[in-house]
Design a protein around this motif. Structure first.
Motif, PDB file in Angstrom:
ATOM      1  N   PHE C  97       0.831  -1.216   0.000  1.00 59.54           N
ATOM      2  CA  PHE C  97       0.000   0.000   0.000  1.00 59.54           C
ATOM      3  C   PHE C  97       0.864   1.265   0.000  1.00 59.54           C
ATOM      4  O   PHE C  97       0.359   2.370   0.025  1.00 59.54           O
ATOM      5  CB  PHE C  97      -0.917   0.058   1.224  1.00 59.54           C
ATOM      6  CG  PHE C  97      -2.024  -0.977   1.204  1.00 59.54           C
ATOM      7  CD1 PHE C  97      -2.280  -1.752   0.069  1.00 59.54           C
ATOM      8  CD2 PHE C  97      -2.809  -1.183   2.330  1.00 59.54           C
ATOM      9  CE1 PHE C  97      -3.287  -2.704   0.070  1.00 59.54           C
ATOM     10  CE2 PHE C  97      -3.820  -2.133   2.325  1.00 59.54           C
ATOM     11  CZ  PHE C  97      -4.056  -2.900   1.194  1.00 59.54           C
ATOM     12  N   TYR C 107       0.084  -0.741   4.789  1.00 62.95           N
ATOM     13  CA  TYR C 107      -0.554  -2.060   4.902  1.00 62.95           C
ATOM     14  C   TYR C 107      -0.456  -2.572   6.337  1.00 62.95           C
ATOM     15  O   TYR C 107      -1.450  -2.992   6.929  1.00 62.95           O
ATOM     16  CB  TYR C 107       0.099  -3.045   3.923  1.00 62.95           C
ATOM     17  CG  TYR C 107      -0.412  -4.450   4.072  1.00 62.95           C
ATOM     18  CD1 TYR C 107      -1.712  -4.783   3.669  1.00 62.95           C
ATOM     19  CD2 TYR C 107       0.373  -5.453   4.644  1.00 62.95           C
ATOM     20  CE1 TYR C 107      -2.183  -6.075   3.825  1.00 62.95           C
ATOM     21  CE2 TYR C 107      -0.100  -6.737   4.806  1.00 62.95           C
ATOM     22  CZ  TYR C 107      -1.373  -7.045   4.397  1.00 62.95           C
ATOM     23  OH  TYR C 107      -1.858  -8.317   4.562  1.00 62.95           O
ATOM     24  N   TYR C 288      -7.101   3.335   2.512  1.00 65.98           N
ATOM     25  CA  TYR C 288      -6.934   2.002   3.094  1.00 65.98           C
ATOM     26  C   TYR C 288      -7.562   1.867   4.478  1.00 65.98           C
ATOM     27  O   TYR C 288      -8.392   0.968   4.689  1.00 65.98           O
ATOM     28  CB  TYR C 288      -5.459   1.603   3.085  1.00 65.98           C
ATOM     29  CG  TYR C 288      -4.880   1.601   1.688  1.00 65.98           C
ATOM     30  CD1 TYR C 288      -5.318   0.665   0.753  1.00 65.98           C
ATOM     31  CD2 TYR C 288      -3.950   2.547   1.291  1.00 65.98           C
ATOM     32  CE1 TYR C 288      -4.827   0.665  -0.534  1.00 65.98           C
ATOM     33  CE2 TYR C 288      -3.440   2.552   0.002  1.00 65.98           C
ATOM     34  CZ  TYR C 288      -3.884   1.624  -0.918  1.00 65.98           C
ATOM     35  OH  TYR C 288      -3.403   1.626  -2.192  1.00 65.98           O
TER      36      TYR C 288
END
Lengths: 581, 308, 318
Positions: C97, C107, C288
């Protein structure tokens, strides 16, 4: 041309006749091979499987059947009001020479109300709670093209309500449904159904939620009204007696099919199909004598009946004696601080002799259930005493009261509410044994099996849950639970009232057999005098908290002393019919 | 009806007292000494400290302090912010825009929520129904600030359709996006609630009776299905005003609107506790009053309540 | 009108008797032994098993809970070992990410952020369920003065909106741990469950099986525990499931405002707070944690939906 209609309050009124009498020789409604099915998660269910039915103008026809027989479904299909996933899958419905199946929505809407009216079943849920009664009738007028101004419509609404037998109609029209009693709401629904003078009125169990005397008044009124207006009526009912009394042509349905149809009197007097025979034999309103226990059935019935009556007066000791029993409730008013007193039970006396059945009969609000709850020790009497076996229940110690619970047990009306849905049948029946510390696990299981045998259910039932059982089966479980502690008295509070006729007859027979076998005494609470004749030895008729008449069953039925008792007896549907065979 | 209003008004009094007492107690019981903290590490001169304690009645018992606080609410004297402006003045300035924003949000959430809910309920189990249900679940699952940022970036920055922030004296257009963001979660709840009650009412006996008397379908839907489905929705809108207030803090913060919520947002971020408590008190009072109004509306919608 | 009875029946109304073989008359009220016994709970489970929505939410919840208990299962990277050299760095292998402004692996932070949300959500839900059920059950079951007083107290707490109250308390709080946030949310979040429980108890306690238990001599407390509460549990379970999602959102909102969990704790709300600084340059940083948050909440809300459908006998009949 006008015709004169007599209103219930005695006044008369001129009403224009809508049309000249229609041709009485050609059918108004002709249903041929009607098939209806419902789609469920587990597949298609055929609710109606090939029904034929004919109604002539001005005629009254009744469809009789138990719940699930397809009688209401058939009726609703006529005006395209099938619930949920219901669909007509075949056949034809001709109305006045016109095919109704496959009509466009607009055409159906024009038909409803104007050509075919509906009086639905439950007066409590069929009026919209947020609109005034008058508004809901007015809607029917507007929808069906009533010519006239707003003021004329308002006048017409009052006229219609008055015609349906509601006094003070103009004021009533401005009230909301929650201000009406059940009977008044049913009258409002009749006014809606007849508002646009339909040629056919579908009356779907129009009075089954009402007290018998109210039911009779409303049905009499409806009959007079439709006769005067020349309206044909299609009655839907579970009550064979009522159907035969109100209709000239009967259709008996069972599991989506017609098992027998024909002239009402002929079917009643000489039923041919096995199912109709059963129905005629079980209908409480048609039964004329007490159900006999299995033991008695072996011997000559008449002798035993006589013997039974003697026994009541002579030998049996009294197991329950209520003296001067009174219950006053405090009702909180709508205004803060204001409250009123309501005397639910007003100094009543009754005695229940051992091994016999005393029926407390009355309409809703008569105080019969309050009296039952005082006998059960669930309510404390305001004054007066309940004596059990010669001891005043109120003076018992806590421990003695707990012990007394074993000797008096209840069975309630609602087969869906009387068992804990989360308890298996085994747990439900075992619960009283555990609570009163009777026996060990093994002996308790043996007792549960024994009790299931007693109520004629297979022992494997004990692993099931209430949601898998029918109403009658649940009621058997409730009886088994009540019998678990070997009580001497059962208080049966409307215990069979919610059941279909055949199941009802079956449970009554079971109760009767158990009484003979175990020497039980029953306090039988019911609104249904017809059932009383089948099970009770003694009757106490209650009205507004008081007992108005008390005697043996035969005396009450053959020679009622009070006006009210006579009204009640006359209100039993089918009471006026004479049934042979 | 009058008795109902009277009783409902009487019920507000203990709720108001209880709620303000609760808030005040929470502030009162917080750890640490606020006055001592004012002076920082060096501490205030004892005379100044005593003066402040006197001015704010800090030496009085708790309940007396609470009564002073109550008096402050009623006399609209709720102290000053860090910058020295009276809290009441700040509120008075901030209220109009917040009202406008809240009104727009309520209109959005009720009009669209009831509209979509009605159509979904009437088409139960069809594609439209399922799509709307999934959409509503997504909206409920997304926190307000996430919806806010996503719209800001997509509609404001990338597409450039609507202003990214509102700023001072916002007009209708610049409040459009914040109002949609503020309404999003409640919209989803109202939609689902309407759908549920429509599904329930469609099969109700009185609806069948209405159809049986020949009423055309659109009238059955509006006068019987929709009308009755509004009752639970109105109750919900009242209870949900609290969420709307909390949402306005985040929304006004994100969109830089100088309303009550935006002021509160900035006060929280800067740690201005006095302002936070005062503004919250004001919001709670509004909430109680608004709920009272909703209850009265409820009584208008449901005749059974008036006589209960 | 039985007087017409002797007249000739009209066409279509002649006496008809179905042939016996046409309609079989069955034994009255026979027991259907074909199906295996099943309780209400088992029926509900059978109902749920067939819903894709149930499995979708179950998978989501299972993933989130696993990530919150053993985050190292999903990533070997330490979310707190950040290197400013990587600030706003693009995704590379092992850091799919990319990196945030502080140069932390997004992430890893997204995975580790689950713990804070789930912990606060579960704790707060457990607290409100216990408190709400006790208050609601006592008020509904015993009635009278209990009911009047408890209902008034519920009204008072209800008059202070959850997030608003949490904002006040949290902005004054000295310590801000998961337990504190959960307690604060629970303190003002229990009223709905109390009202729901009270309503359910009121409707269950009038059932005849409760009266039957009374007539057996069972004590009031025993009846409440054995019969009334279990039968009131369906709406409580449904609401608790949904409330879990709502609390997770509330925690994230507080952390986003900077008054929830401290920024030193890895949490989605905190990361969103940090991310908004660079929203114009790197909006994906916020996507995210926001997606993770939304999916988690979605999981619980969908589960609540499915459970409600399965437990609602009215919905099942249709």
């Amino acid at each position: 041309m006008t015709t004169t209609i007599t209103l219930t309050d005695g006044s008369t009124e001129d009403v224009p006749v809508v049309e000249p009498k229609p041709d009485a020789r050609s059918p108004l409604l002709e249903i041929k091979d009607l098939r209806i099915s419902f789609t469920t998660a587990s597949g298609t269910v055929d609710a109606v499987r090939g029904v034929d039915l004919t109604v002539y103008p001005g005629q009254s026809v009744a469809i009789v059947g138990e719940s699930g027989s397809g009688k209401s479904t058939t009726a609703h299909a006529i005006i395209d009001l099938l619930p949920g996933t219901g669909k007509v899958t075949g056949g034809s419905i001709m109305f006045g020479g016109r095919e109704l199946i496959g009509l466009k929505r607009k055409e159906t809407e024009d038909l409803r109300g104007r050509e075919i009216g509906l009086v639905p079943q439950d007066p409590m849920s069929n009026l919209n709670p947020v609109w005034r009664i008058g508004t809901q009738i007015d809607e029917a007028l507007v929808a069906n093209g009533f010519p006239g101004s707003k003021a004329e419509r308002t006048a017409r609404v009052a006229e219609l309500l008055g015609e349906a037998g509601l006094p003070d109609a103009a004021r009533r029209a401005r009230q909301y449904p929650h201000e009406f009693s059940g009977g008044m709401r049913q009258r409002a629904l009749i006014a809606i159904g007849l508002a646009s003078r339909p040629k056919l009125l579908i009356a779907d169990e129009p009075t089954s939620a009402l007290d018998v005397t109210v039911q009779k008044k409303i049905l009499d009124h409806l009959e007079g009204l439709t006769a005067d207006l020349g309206t044909a009526v299609l009655f839907i009912t579970h009550d064979l007696g009522l159907a035969a009394e109100r209709a000239e042509h009967l259709i008996v349905m069972y599991k989506g099919k017609i098992v027998e149809s024909g002239p009402a009197v002929q079917i009643l007097q000489d039923p041919q199909h096995e199912y109709t025979k059963r129905l005629v034999a079980s209908a409480p309103s048609l039964a004329s004598r007490r159900i006999q226990s299995a033991h008695e059935r072996g011997t000559e019935a008449d002798d035993l009946l006589a013997e039974h009556a003697d026994e009541v007066e002579t030998t049996a000791p009294d197991v329950v004696v209520a003296k001067d029993l009174t219950k006053v409730f405090q009702i909180r008013g709508s205004r803060p601080g204001s409250h009123s007193e309501f005397t639910a039970v007003d100094s009543i006396d009754f005695t229940l002799p051992k091994g016999h059945t005393l029926a407390l009969v009355g309409e809703s609000g008569s105080g019969k259930s309050t009296a039952a709850n005082m006998v059960l020790g669930l309510l404390e009497p305001t004054s007066g005493t309940v004596m059990f076996d010669g001891k005043d229940v109120a003076k018992l110690s806590r421990k003695e009261q707990f012990a007394l619970r074993r000797r008096v047990q209840p069975v309630f009306q609602n087969p869906y509410g009387s068992l804990d849905p989360l308890f298996s049948v085994y747990r439900s029946i075992e619960e009283p044994l555990v609570l009163h510390r009777v026996g060990d696990r093994k002996s308790r299981e043996a007792r549960v099996r024994e009790l299931l045998d007693m109520v004629s259910l297979p022992q494997a039932t004990m692993r099931r849950f209430p949601n898998e059982l029918s109403g009658g089966q649940r009621q058997r479980i409730a009886i088994a639970r009540a019998l678990a502690l070997k009580p001497e008295v059962l208080v049966l509070d409307e215990a069979v009232s919610a059941l279909d006729v055949l199941v009802q007859a079956q449970i009554l027979t079971l109760l009767n057999d158990l009484q003979a076998e175990l020497g039980l005494s029953y306090l039988f609470i019911t609104h249904d005098l017809a059932v009383v004749r089948q099970i009770a030895d003694l009757v106490a008729v209650m009205k507004d908290g008081s007992i108005v008449e008390q005697a043996t069953t035969d005396e009450v039925f053959d020679n009622p002393q009070q006006e009210y008792t006579r009204d009640l007896l006359a209100a039993i549907p089918g009471a006026s019919l004479e049934i042979g065979g | 009806m009058l008795w109902y209003i009277g009783r409902r008004l009487l019920q507000v009094i203990p709720v108001f007292l209880g709620a303000t007492l609760l808030l005040y107690a929470l502030v009162f019981l917080r750890p640490g000494d606020p006055v001592a903290a004012l002076g920082g590490d060096r501490g205030l001169p004892p005379a100044a400290e005593a003066a402040i304690r006197d001015a704010y009645h800090l030496n009085e018992p708790f309940i007396v302090q609470y009564l002073y606080y109550l008096k402050g609410i009623f006399t609209l004297d709720m102290g000053v912010t860090f910058t020295g402006r009276p809290v009441v003045e700040v509120i008075a300035q901030a209220l109009p825009v917040t009202f406008q924003l809240a009104a727009m949000a309520i209109v959005f959430e009720t009009v669209f929520g009831i509209g979509f809910g009605l159509f979904a309920g009437l088409r139960k189990g069809k594609i439209f129904d399922s799509a709307v249900l999934v959409w509503s679940l997504l909206l409920i699952a997304l926190p307000t600030f996430v919806v806010g940022f996503v719209l800001q970036i997509v509609v404001g920055v990338q597409l450039g359709w609507l202003p990214v922030t509102a700023g001072r004296d916002p007009d209708f257009v610049s409040l459009l996006m914040p109002a949609i963001v503020l309404a999003s979660v409640s919209f989803a709840y109202i939609l689902r609630l309407t759908r549920t009650s429509v599904v329930e009412n469609v099969t109700a006996d009185f609806v069948r009776t209405a159809r049986a008397k020949g009423l055309p379908r659109d009238k059955v839907v509006t006068r019987h299905v929709l009308r009755n489905s509004l009752i639970p929705v109105v109750t919900f809108v009242g209870a949900d005003l609290g969420n709307l207030m909390a949402g306005s803090i985040v929304t006004e913060g994100i969109f830089n609107i100088n309303g009550v919520g935006g002021t509160l947002y900035n006060a929280i971020i800067r740690g201005e506790n006095v302002t936070v408590v005062s503004l919250t008190t004001v919001l709670v009072v509004f909430y109680i009053v608004a709920n009272l109004l909703v209850d009265l509306l409820y009584a208008v919608l449901d005749p059974r309540i008036r006589y209960a | 009108m039985p007087d017409n009875a002797n007249a000739m029946p009209r066409p279509g109304q002649r006496h008809y008797v179905a042939p016996p073989e046409d309609v079989k008359v069955e034994v009255v009220d026979a027991l259907d032994a074909s199906e295996a016994p099943s309780s209400m709970w088992r029926e509900a489970w059978r109902e749920m098993r067939h819903r894709p929505l149930f499995w979708a939410s179950a998978v989501l919840i299972a993933l989130v809970v696993t990530a919150s208990v053993v985050p190292s299962l999903f990533t070997p990277v330490d979310p707190t070992s950040c290197n400013l050299d990587n600030s706003l760095g693009a995704p590379t292998s092992g850091h799919i990410f990319g990196f945030d402004k502080q140069g932390c692996d997004i992430y890893a932070r997204t995975i580790y952020g689950a713990q804070a949300s789930v912990l606060v959500g579960v704790l707060a839900t457990v607290f409100v369920t216990i408190l709400g059920t006790v208050v609601g059950a006592v008020a509904g079951y015993y009635g009278g003065w209990f009911d009047t007083i408890l209902s008034r107290i519920t009204d008072i707490f209800f008059a202070v909106p959850l997030v608003l109250a949490a904002i006040v308390i949290m902005s004054l709080a000295a310590t801000r741990t998961s337990l504190v946030v959960a307690t604060v949310l629970a303190l003002f979040g229990w009223t709905s469950i109390a009202r729901i429980t009270r309503g359910a108890v009121l409707s269950v306690k009038n059932n005849e099986f409760v009266t039957a238990a009374k007539a057996l001599g069972m004590g009031r407390g025993a009846i409440l525990v054995k019969h009334v509460l279990p039968n009131s549990s369906a709406p409580i379970i449904v609401y608790s499931t949904v409330a879990l999602g709502v609390f997770i959102v509330a925690e994230a909102t507080l952390s986003f405002l900077g008054i929830g969990l401290p920024l030193s704790t890895v949490s989605w709300g905190g990361d969103l707070n940090k991310g908004q600084v660079s929203i114009r340059v790197a909006p994906e940083i916020m996507i995210y944690p926001a997606t993770a948050l939304a999916l988690t909440v979605l999981g619980f809300i969908m589960l609540g939906d499915v459970v409600r459908d399965a437990l609602d006998p009215k919905a099942r009949k249709r």
